[in-house]
Every structure is written in structure tokens, then in C-alpha cells.
Design a protein around this motif. Structure first.
Motif, PDB file in Angstrom:
ATOM      1  N   ILE A 198       0.836  -1.209   0.000  1.00 25.12           N
ATOM      2  CA  ILE A 198       0.000   0.000   0.000  1.00 25.12           C
ATOM      3  C   ILE A 198       0.868   1.254   0.000  1.00 25.12           C
ATOM      4  CG2 ILE A 198      -1.720   1.321   1.288  1.00 25.12           C
ATOM      5  CD1 ILE A 198      -2.784  -1.307   2.386  1.00 25.12           C
ATOM      6  N   LEU A 199       1.833   1.295   0.906  1.00 24.35           N
ATOM      7  CA  LEU A 199       2.643   2.501   1.070  1.00 24.35           C
ATOM      8  C   LEU A 199       3.498   2.794  -0.156  1.00 24.35           C
ATOM      9  CD1 LEU A 199       3.787   2.100   4.791  1.00 24.35           C
ATOM     10  CD2 LEU A 199       1.829   3.343   3.886  1.00 24.35           C
ATOM     11  N   TYR A 200       3.924   1.750  -0.863  1.00 28.05           N
ATOM     12  CA  TYR A 200       4.736   1.956  -2.059  1.00 28.05           C
ATOM     13  C   TYR A 200       3.901   2.047  -3.330  1.00 28.05           C
ATOM     14  CZ  TYR A 200       9.014   1.197   0.594  1.00 28.05           C
ATOM     15  OH  TYR A 200      10.046   1.322   1.492  1.00 28.05           O
ATOM     16  N   GLY A 201       2.595   2.029  -3.181  1.00 31.36           N
ATOM     17  CA  GLY A 201       1.720   2.202  -4.331  1.00 31.36           C
ATOM     18  C   GLY A 201       1.627   1.000  -5.245  1.00 31.36           C
ATOM     19  N   ILE A 202       2.060  -0.160  -4.773  1.00 30.79           N
ATOM     20  CA  ILE A 202       2.005  -1.364  -5.602  1.00 30.79           C
ATOM     21  C   ILE A 202       0.578  -1.890  -5.696  1.00 30.79           C
ATOM     22  CG2 ILE A 202       2.865  -3.728  -5.845  1.00 30.79           C
ATOM     23  CD1 ILE A 202       5.358  -2.861  -4.310  1.00 30.79           C
ATOM     24  N   ALA A 203      -0.174  -1.772  -4.610  1.00 35.81           N
ATOM     25  CA  ALA A 203      -1.534  -2.312  -4.570  1.00 35.81           C
ATOM     26  C   ALA A 203      -2.449  -1.332  -3.852  1.00 35.81           C
ATOM     27  CB  ALA A 203      -1.548  -3.665  -3.848  1.00 35.81           C
ATOM     28  N   THR A 204      -3.722  -1.411  -4.174  1.00 37.33           N
ATOM     29  CA  THR A 204      -4.728  -0.637  -3.452  1.00 37.33           C
ATOM     30  C   THR A 204      -4.999  -1.316  -2.106  1.00 37.33           C
ATOM     31  OG1 THR A 204      -6.576  -1.897  -4.376  1.00 37.33           O
ATOM     32  CG2 THR A 204      -5.781   0.000  -5.646  1.00 37.33           C
ATOM     33  N   PRO A 205      -5.635  -0.619  -1.167  1.00 41.19           N
ATOM     34  CA  PRO A 205      -5.953  -1.268   0.112  1.00 41.19           C
ATOM     35  C   PRO A 205      -6.771  -2.545  -0.040  1.00 41.19           C
ATOM     36  CG  PRO A 205      -6.215   1.098   0.317  1.00 41.19           C
ATOM     37  CD  PRO A 205      -5.934   0.828  -1.132  1.00 41.19           C
ATOM     38  N   THR A 206      -7.679  -2.566  -1.003  1.00 41.01           N
ATOM     39  CA  THR A 206      -8.483  -3.773  -1.208  1.00 41.01           C
ATOM     40  C   THR A 206      -7.617  -4.926  -1.692  1.00 41.01           C
ATOM     41  OG1 THR A 206     -10.392  -2.394  -1.746  1.00 41.01           O
ATOM     42  CG2 THR A 206     -10.496  -4.705  -2.397  1.00 41.01           C
ATOM     43  N   GLU A 207      -6.729  -4.648  -2.630  1.00 42.37           N
ATOM     44  CA  GLU A 207      -5.829  -5.696  -3.122  1.00 42.37           C
ATOM     45  C   GLU A 207      -4.876  -6.156  -2.024  1.00 42.37           C
ATOM     46  OE1 GLU A 207      -5.726  -3.934  -7.716  1.00 42.37           O
ATOM     47  OE2 GLU A 207      -4.157  -3.450  -6.267  1.00 42.37           O
ATOM     48  N   ALA A 208      -4.386  -5.202  -1.230  1.00 40.63           N
ATOM     49  CA  ALA A 208      -3.496  -5.568  -0.126  1.00 40.63           C
ATOM     50  C   ALA A 208      -4.232  -6.399   0.922  1.00 40.63           C
ATOM     51  CB  ALA A 208      -2.915  -4.309   0.515  1.00 40.63           C
ATOM     52  N   ALA A 209      -5.511  -6.098   1.132  1.00 44.26           N
ATOM     53  CA  ALA A 209      -6.302  -6.894   2.075  1.00 44.26           C
ATOM     54  C   ALA A 209      -6.436  -8.333   1.592  1.00 44.26           C
ATOM     55  CB  ALA A 209      -7.680  -6.263   2.256  1.00 44.26           C
ATOM     56  N   ALA A 210      -6.594  -8.501   0.280  1.00 42.21           N
ATOM     57  CA  ALA A 210      -6.656  -9.855  -0.272  1.00 42.21           C
ATOM     58  C   ALA A 210      -5.329 -10.581  -0.069  1.00 42.21           C
ATOM     59  CB  ALA A 210      -7.007  -9.791  -1.760  1.00 42.21           C
ATOM     60  N   VAL A 211      -4.222  -9.859  -0.237  1.00 43.77           N
ATOM     61  CA  VAL A 211      -2.902 -10.446   0.020  1.00 43.77           C
ATOM     62  C   VAL A 211      -2.797 -10.874   1.483  1.00 43.77           C
ATOM     63  CG1 VAL A 211      -0.426  -9.947   0.136  1.00 43.77           C
ATOM     64  CG2 VAL A 211      -1.760  -9.177  -1.829  1.00 43.77           C
ATOM     65  N   GLY A 212      -3.278 -10.020   2.381  1.00 48.37           N
ATOM     66  CA  GLY A 212      -3.235 -10.356   3.798  1.00 48.37           C
ATOM     67  C   GLY A 212      -4.080 -11.572   4.136  1.00 48.37           C
ATOM     68  N   ALA A 213      -5.247 -11.684   3.516  1.00 48.03           N
ATOM     69  CA  ALA A 213      -6.109 -12.841   3.768  1.00 48.03           C
ATOM     70  C   ALA A 213      -5.437 -14.133   3.305  1.00 48.03           C
ATOM     71  CB  ALA A 213      -7.451 -12.654   3.063  1.00 48.03           C
ATOM     72  N   VAL A 214      -4.802 -14.075   2.132  1.00 48.01           N
ATOM     73  CA  VAL A 214      -4.089 -15.256   1.624  1.00 48.01           C
ATOM     74  C   VAL A 214      -2.913 -15.597   2.535  1.00 48.01           C
ATOM     75  CG1 VAL A 214      -2.665 -16.113  -0.273  1.00 48.01           C
ATOM     76  CG2 VAL A 214      -4.801 -14.921  -0.762  1.00 48.01           C
ATOM     77  N   GLY A 215      -2.179 -14.562   2.969  1.00 47.35           N
ATOM     78  CA  GLY A 215      -1.056 -14.803   3.871  1.00 47.35           C
ATOM     79  C   GLY A 215      -1.497 -15.411   5.190  1.00 47.35           C
ATOM     80  N   ALA A 216      -2.630 -14.966   5.709  1.00 47.61           N
ATOM     81  CA  ALA A 216      -3.141 -15.529   6.960  1.00 47.61           C
ATOM     82  C   ALA A 216      -3.508 -17.000   6.790  1.00 47.61           C
ATOM     83  CB  ALA A 216      -4.354 -14.727   7.428  1.00 47.61           C
ATOM     84  N   ILE A 217      -4.060 -17.353   5.641  1.00 48.47           N
ATOM     85  CA  ILE A 217      -4.388 -18.760   5.379  1.00 48.47           C
ATOM     86  C   ILE A 217      -3.115 -19.606   5.346  1.00 48.47           C
ATOM     87  CG2 ILE A 217      -5.293 -20.352   3.637  1.00 48.47           C
ATOM     88  CD1 ILE A 217      -7.311 -18.192   2.876  1.00 48.47           C
ATOM     89  N   LEU A 218      -2.065 -19.074   4.719  1.00 48.28           N
ATOM     90  CA  LEU A 218      -0.801 -19.816   4.657  1.00 48.28           C
ATOM     91  C   LEU A 218      -0.211 -20.008   6.054  1.00 48.28           C
ATOM     92  CD1 LEU A 218       0.868 -18.182   1.514  1.00 48.28           C
ATOM     93  CD2 LEU A 218      -0.167 -20.448   1.676  1.00 48.28           C
ATOM     94  N   LEU A 219      -0.250 -18.956   6.879  1.00 50.23           N
ATOM     95  CA  LEU A 219       0.279 -19.078   8.241  1.00 50.23           C
ATOM     96  C   LEU A 219      -0.539 -20.069   9.060  1.00 50.23           C
ATOM     97  CD1 LEU A 219       1.161 -15.390   9.217  1.00 50.23           C
ATOM     98  CD2 LEU A 219       2.705 -17.209   8.527  1.00 50.23           C
ATOM     99  N   ALA A 220      -1.852 -19.976   8.941  1.00 50.64           N
ATOM    100  CA  ALA A 220      -2.715 -20.878   9.705  1.00 50.64           C
ATOM    101  C   ALA A 220      -2.573 -22.317   9.225  1.00 50.64           C
ATOM    102  CB  ALA A 220      -4.168 -20.428   9.588  1.00 50.64           C
ATOM    103  N   GLY A 221      -2.415 -22.501   7.917  1.00 50.77           N
ATOM    104  CA  GLY A 221      -2.254 -23.850   7.382  1.00 50.77           C
ATOM    105  C   GLY A 221      -0.993 -24.524   7.869  1.00 50.77           C
ATOM    106  N   GLY A 222       0.078 -23.746   8.044  1.00 54.51           N
ATOM    107  CA  GLY A 222       1.316 -24.326   8.554  1.00 54.51           C
ATOM    108  C   GLY A 222       1.220 -24.739  10.004  1.00 54.51           C
ATOM    109  N   ARG A 223       0.327 -24.084  10.768  1.00 52.58           N
ATOM    110  CA  ARG A 223       0.175 -24.418  12.183  1.00 52.58           C
ATOM    111  C   ARG A 223      -0.911 -25.459  12.422  1.00 52.58           C
ATOM    112  NH1 ARG A 223       2.544 -19.564  12.318  1.00 52.58           N
ATOM    113  NH2 ARG A 223       3.692 -18.953  14.192  1.00 52.58           N
TER     114      ARG A 223
END
Length: 405
Positions: free
Chosen positions: A266-291
């Protein structure tokens, strides 16, 4: 007379009901509707005609808020999903336990651990409730066990938990960004500027980052001063098992990587907040899946390898598919990228399957739905309250008060 200042009475009643613990959404909507009829009865402000026709724009405001072209608010359920998934997957608990062992042997160390973890959770979840509950359940018993002052212990947890309101990606900032942008555009058009630069959620994130970090610094500074001058309020704990650097990195690296992926994009202008939120949701799934299944983190590694390989390929090949002529080397790069994305998808699907089999996914979806519904019901109630407040002349009253200061 009070009748001449119904807007102030309305505001006072709303504050009183909120302090009594009534639900925010129903308080705002109920007070707004009640005072609309009171204003119509006493023919005050825009209700001087004796009816509540001034509330007719309420419907259009609601549909405008939920318009299908409004992509900003899509980030709300995604950020909530990310936060709840991290909370349910015990990421927060493991962070607190590890940081407690790392700093607990120092006077005030447990309080510092709570504040530090609260900062990380705020930057990786954006919601308050899950953070406060998690830290309260894990940290409060330990702090009271080692004779921490009760007020200091509860205050440290509550203060650290509310960092999610200001440190990006805050749900409050997402909603404020959408509202402020709409009002700013209306204000600029009212003075003849028909092409104003909108206030984006990313701008609010950038503006809130430094104050949020300053607040963390003030919290920690206060706890350090208390530990120095009043050590009996925050004594050190007995740490029998020292934490290793490898253990600290194992616990800290995934959340920090997720924070960098979400906020950095978001801060570097690569993604909009909505797109970054989707990235965060995917990342959370990956972290939870490993645990979800200890000792078998291959889905995480597979997804991470596919993602890194994709980024590397974008540096060496032109992957645009809309070109008329695609060079043979670029065609190879496109096929390799498709294969790497396939590996990433496979790893993500495996993590999602693990989370589903462990029962975490169902709980996360239920909590996400409840919290998202609560947020939007509050928005609807706030719209009704705001419309009535303005109809009673509240906007002019606030302007007069601020002008007189």
C-alpha cells in the motif's frame, strides 16, 4: 431553551446511552430516528414543515455507501478475515509467550512484551476485539501471578489492544477513508473544483503510521519509567527456560513478513488497500495452514517458492499477454510463470484444506461474518444519526463552536 438546541441534546443522549453500554448501531439509529420525530414535532431546523421528509435521502445515502463500484469497503471483510484467522491459528498466543520469555526476566518486561505484541497484532490484523481478548487471556494471568499492579496490567493490555484503531491496516481508517473522500469531493465541487484529488485510504495509512509508532513509544517509555522508579508495580518474572534466537525468528518472521506484504504494497503504491487486504487474507491462510498440522510445513514452502519464483520471472521476462507478437523467450517465461503460479495455488489449496479439516475455517468465517455485519450496521446507524443531526442544525452549531474557539 433546550428545544432550540435539540442537536446538542441529541448528541448528549447518544453519548449517555453509549456510556451505559447500549449497542452502538442501535443507539445511533434509535437516537437519530427519535430526535427526527421530536424535531418534526417542535418544527426545528430542516424539520420545520412538521414531518420527517428530510430523512428521505437516507435511502440513497445507504445505497451510495454500498454501491457496487465502491471497492474500498471490500477491504473491510478481508482485513477482518485476516485478523480473525491469525487469532484463531494461535499466532498471537505464540508471539505473546515467546516475547514474555524473552523480556520477562527484566523489570517491566511483561508489560513491554504486551505492548510490542499489540503493535504487531495491530499491524497484522487491524481489529481490536480479538487482540484484547487474546492478550487478556494469555498475559493477564501471568502478570497478576508475578504481582504486577492490577491497574497497570489491565491498562497495558487495553492500551496495546486499541493500537489496532490507529496503526494501519485499521478497519476504522478504511471506513474513514471512504467517508472522508466522498465528503472532500463534495466540498471541493461546491467551490467549483470539479476535478479534485481524492483522499485515499493509502494516504490515511501513511499519515497514521508515524503517530501509531509514537504512541507505542510513549507506552513503552512509560512502562520503562515505572519499572525504574516503581519496580514493585512491574517486577521481573522467573524465566526457567531461555528463548533462543532461532525460536524468536521462527515466531516473529511470519507476522513481520505479512505486515510488510500488506502495508508495503500500500505505502509503495504497488496495490490498493483492497488488493493488499486480499494479500493479507491469503497470507493468513498460509500461516494458519502451517500451524494446523505441526511438523509438515510443505504447503507453506511450496506456496512461498512459487511466489518468489513468479516475482523473479517478472524481472527477466515480459509477461504481457496482450501483445500482438510474443518473443519465444518471453513465451517460455509465461509458461514458467504459469507453472510457478500453479505451485503457489497448490500450496494455498493445501493450507486451506488443512484449516478446513481442523475446524478453524468454519469458526473464522462465522466470526468474520458477524464482525463485518456489525461494522456495516454501525455505518447504517451512523448515517441516520448524521442526517438527523444535520437536519437539526448540528452542522452550523459545530461550526459556530469551533469558530469561537
Amino acid at each position: 431553551m433546550l428545544i432550540d438546541h435539540l442537536e446538542l441534546v441529541m448528541f448528549a443522549v447518544a453519548v449517555a446511552l453509549l456510556l451505559r453500554g447500549y449497542p452502538v448501531a442501535f443507539t445511533l439509529a434509535g437516537v437519530g430516528l427519535l430526535f427526527a420525530f421530536i424535531g418534526a414535532y417542535f418544527q426545528q431546523g430542516y424539520f420545520a414543515s412538521g414531518d420527517v421528509n428530510f430523512l428521505r435521502p437516507f435511502y440513497s445515502r445507504i445505497f451510495g455507501l454500498m454501491d457496487e463500484t465502491n471497492e474500498v469497503l471490500v477491504a473491510v471483510p478481508l482485513f477482518i478475515f485476516m485478523g480473525v484467522m491469525l487469532e484463531r491459528s494461535q499466532v498471537a498466543g505464540e508471539l505473546l509467550q515467546t516475547m514474555g520469555r524473552l523480556f520477562g526476566s527484566l523489570p517491566g518486561g511483561l508489560g513491554l512484551s504486551v505492548t510490542f505484541v499489540g503493535m504487531l497484532l495491530a499491524a497484522s490484523t487491524g481489529i481490536v476485539g480479538a487482540t484484547v481478548v487474546t492478550m487478556g487471556m494469555i498475559s493477564l494471568p501471568s502478570m497478576l501471578k508475578y504481582k504486577y499492579d492490577k491497574g497497570l496490567a489491565c491498562g497495558s493490555i487495553a492500551a496495546a489492544g486499541t493500537l489496532g484503531q490507529i496503526i494501519p491496516p485499521s478497519i476504522v481508517l478504511v471506513i474513514l477513508g471512504d467517508t472522508i473522500s466522498n465528503e472532500y469531493i463534495k466540498a471541493r465541487r461546491a467551490v467549483g473544483d470539479w476535478a479534485p484529488d481524492p483522499v485515499s485510504v493509502g494516504d490515511l495509512f501513511v499519515g497514521a503510521l508515524l503517530p501509531g509508532l509514537m504512541l507505542v513509544g510513549l507506552y513503552m517509555g512509560y512502562q520503562i519509567l515505572l519499572a525504574i522508579f516503581r519496580p514493585q508495580m512491574s517486577p521481573a518474572m522467573d524465566v526457567t527456560e531461555k528463548v533462543t534466537a532461532a525460536e524468536v525468528m521462527r515466531v516473529l518472521f511470519p507476522p513481520i513478513l505479512l505486515i510488510f506484504a500488506v502495508l508495503g504494497s500500500i505505502l509503495y503504491g504497488i496495490a490498493t488497500p483492497t488488493e493488499a487486504a486480499a494479500v493479507g487474507a491469503v497470507g493468513a491462510i498460509l500461516l494458519a495452514g502451517g500451524r494446523a498440522e505441526e511438523g509438515s510445513p510443505w504447503p507453506q514452502y511450496l506456496a512461498l517458492f512459487g511466489l518468489i519464483a513468479t516475482f523473479v520471472l517478472t524481472r527477466f521476462f515480459d509477461l504481457r499477454l496482450t501483445r500482438t507478437v510474443i518473443e519465444p523467450n518471453d513465451l517460455i517465461g509465461i509458461w514458467l510463470t504459469a507453472a510457478m503460479l500453479g505451485l503457489f495455488t497448490l500450496g494455498l489449496a493445501a493450507c486451506l484444506l488443512r484449516v478446513w479439516r481442523s475446524g478453524i475455517l468454519a469458526n473464522v468465517m462465522q466470526s468474520t461474518t458477524k464482525v463485518t455485519a456489525m461494522v456495516f450496521v454501525i455505518l447504517i446507524g451512523a448515517q441516520l444519526f448524521n442526517l438527523t443531526f444535520r437536519g437539526l442544525g448540528g452542522e452550523e452549531t459545530v461550526h459556530e463552536i469551533l469558530s469561537a474557539v
